[in-house]
Structure formats: structure tokens, C-alpha cells
Design a protein around this motif. Structure first.
Motif, PDB file in Angstrom:
ATOM      1  N   ASP A  59      39.731  41.087  46.602  1.00 40.98           N
ATOM      2  CA  ASP A  59      39.109  42.193  47.346  1.00 40.98           C
ATOM      3  C   ASP A  59      39.185  41.963  48.854  1.00 40.98           C
ATOM      4  N   ARG A  62      42.765  42.532  50.017  1.00 38.08           N
ATOM      5  CA  ARG A  62      43.068  43.972  50.055  1.00 38.08           C
ATOM      6  C   ARG A  62      42.461  44.621  51.301  1.00 38.08           C
ATOM      7  N   LEU A  80      47.162  47.846  46.082  1.00 35.86           N
ATOM      8  CA  LEU A  80      46.599  47.295  44.858  1.00 35.86           C
ATOM      9  C   LEU A  80      47.000  45.834  44.808  1.00 35.86           C
ATOM     10  N   ASP A 110      43.210  51.074  40.241  1.00 39.12           N
ATOM     11  CA  ASP A 110      42.056  50.273  40.635  1.00 39.12           C
ATOM     12  C   ASP A 110      41.152  49.920  39.457  1.00 39.12           C
ATOM     13  N   ARG A 157      43.078  54.247  43.978  1.00 39.78           N
ATOM     14  CA  ARG A 157      44.460  54.021  44.354  1.00 39.78           C
ATOM     15  C   ARG A 157      45.333  53.978  43.114  1.00 39.78           C
TER      16      ARG A 157
END
Length: 177
Positions: A59, A62, A80, A110, A157
């Protein structure tokens, strides 16, 4: 306190170098990833695939990547993130393993796909759809370019790669481990 070790990740960018929009030279993507502190950066084909190591979780990686991409592009660019193990599981779970790999698409999501995704798809003319953990697999017997299939929109996404790309990215990610 010891600093966390770098973990390998694969980022799949959304809407990069598709149909002449979202141009992002892979050399710029490599430089951008290095500039935010990612290591061992490698790109694969000009569709927004990058393997790297980071001292952040998925996370965090990203968020850092999307923030840098927004600054670079002047608009949001989704990403992703998958670990080498997750990508290997996607490759290994291919329900259309007997099909030509370039005719099997994997739409990465996601979150888990909705259970009625196949029923809500429109324009199917022989394509087969199967659901994965956070993916949708589609076999395009006549090729992706000829298909009129439209998957229902996802809540987050989403980006698609063919099985040749998934297989190569899984190998690159394993090398980075």
C-alpha cells in the motif's frame, strides 16, 4: 531499531501507452521509480509494467508511486501492486492454461470481482470468463483486438495484461526476490 529490508513488487499501471493515450516512456518510469527510492527497477514492455524493490509495504509503495505519477503526468495514474508470490499464483491459477497465452487476458483489480461479473459482461461472442482472487481471466478465442466484450466496471482500479506478460512479469519478480 533496524531499517526494514526491501521487498520486491510488481506495479501494473492503468491506462499507460494504450491507444496513443497515457504516454509514459519506460525510461521515464524507471527514473521516476528510482527518484522515489525504489531499488532494482526494471520495466517490461511499454504498457506500464515495473518490477522494483521498496522498504514499504504494498500500500505504501502504491501511494508513493501514484503520487509521483500524478506529479509527472499532471493527472491521476492508477497502479495495482502485486508481490512475486501473488503474481505467480495468478499465473498458476490460469483457468485457460490450454489456450494460446496471448489470447488470455487477466484484468487485475483492487478487490475480489463481484460474483455476477460474467453474467453482467456485455458483447460476448464466444469469450470465456473466470474469476480469480482479485482478477478476472478472459479467454478471447478470436483475439483481444477483435473482441467486443465489455466487462462491468470495477469499483476501483483495473488494468489488463495478457498471459504472456503475466508469465514474464512473474519471472522477473521471482528474480528480484
Amino acid at each position: 531499531m533496524t531499517e526494514p529490508t526491501a521487498s520486491p513488487f510488481v506495479a501494473l499501471l492503468c491506462a499507460v501507452n494504450v491507444g496513443g493515450t497515457g504516454r509514459l516512456p519506460m525510461s521515464d518510469l524507471r527514473d521516476l521509480c528510482a527518484s522515489v527510492g525504489f531499488g532494482a527497477v526494471r520495466t517490461y514492455i511499454a504498457s506500464g509494467n515495473v518490477v522494483f524493490t521498496a522498504r514499504l509495504g504494498a500500500d505504501g509503495a502504491r501511494t508513493v508511486l501514484e503520487d509521483a505519477l500524478r506529479e509527472y503526468a499532471g493527472k491521476p495514474v492508477g497502479a495495482l501492486i502485486r508481490t512475486p508470490g501473488e503474481l505467480a499464483r495468478v499465473r498458476d491459477a490460469n483457468p485457460f492454461a490450454g489456450a494460446v497465452p496471448s489470447r488470455v487476458g487477466v484484468t487485475f483489480l483492487d478487490a475480489p470481482p463481484e460474483t455476477d461479473t460474467a453474467e453482467r459482461a456485455a458483447g460476448a461472442t464466444g469469450e470465456q470468463i473466470a474469476l480469480g482472487a482479485r482478477e478476472i481471466y478472459v479467454h478471447y478465442p478470436d483475439g483481444m483486438g477483435r473482441s467486443r466484450l465489455r466487462l462491468p466496471p470495477s469499483a476501483g482500479r483495473a488494468t489488463t495484461r495478457n498471459m504472456n506478460t503475466v508469465t514474464r512479469l512473474a519471472a522477473l519478480a521471482a528474480e528480484a526476490s
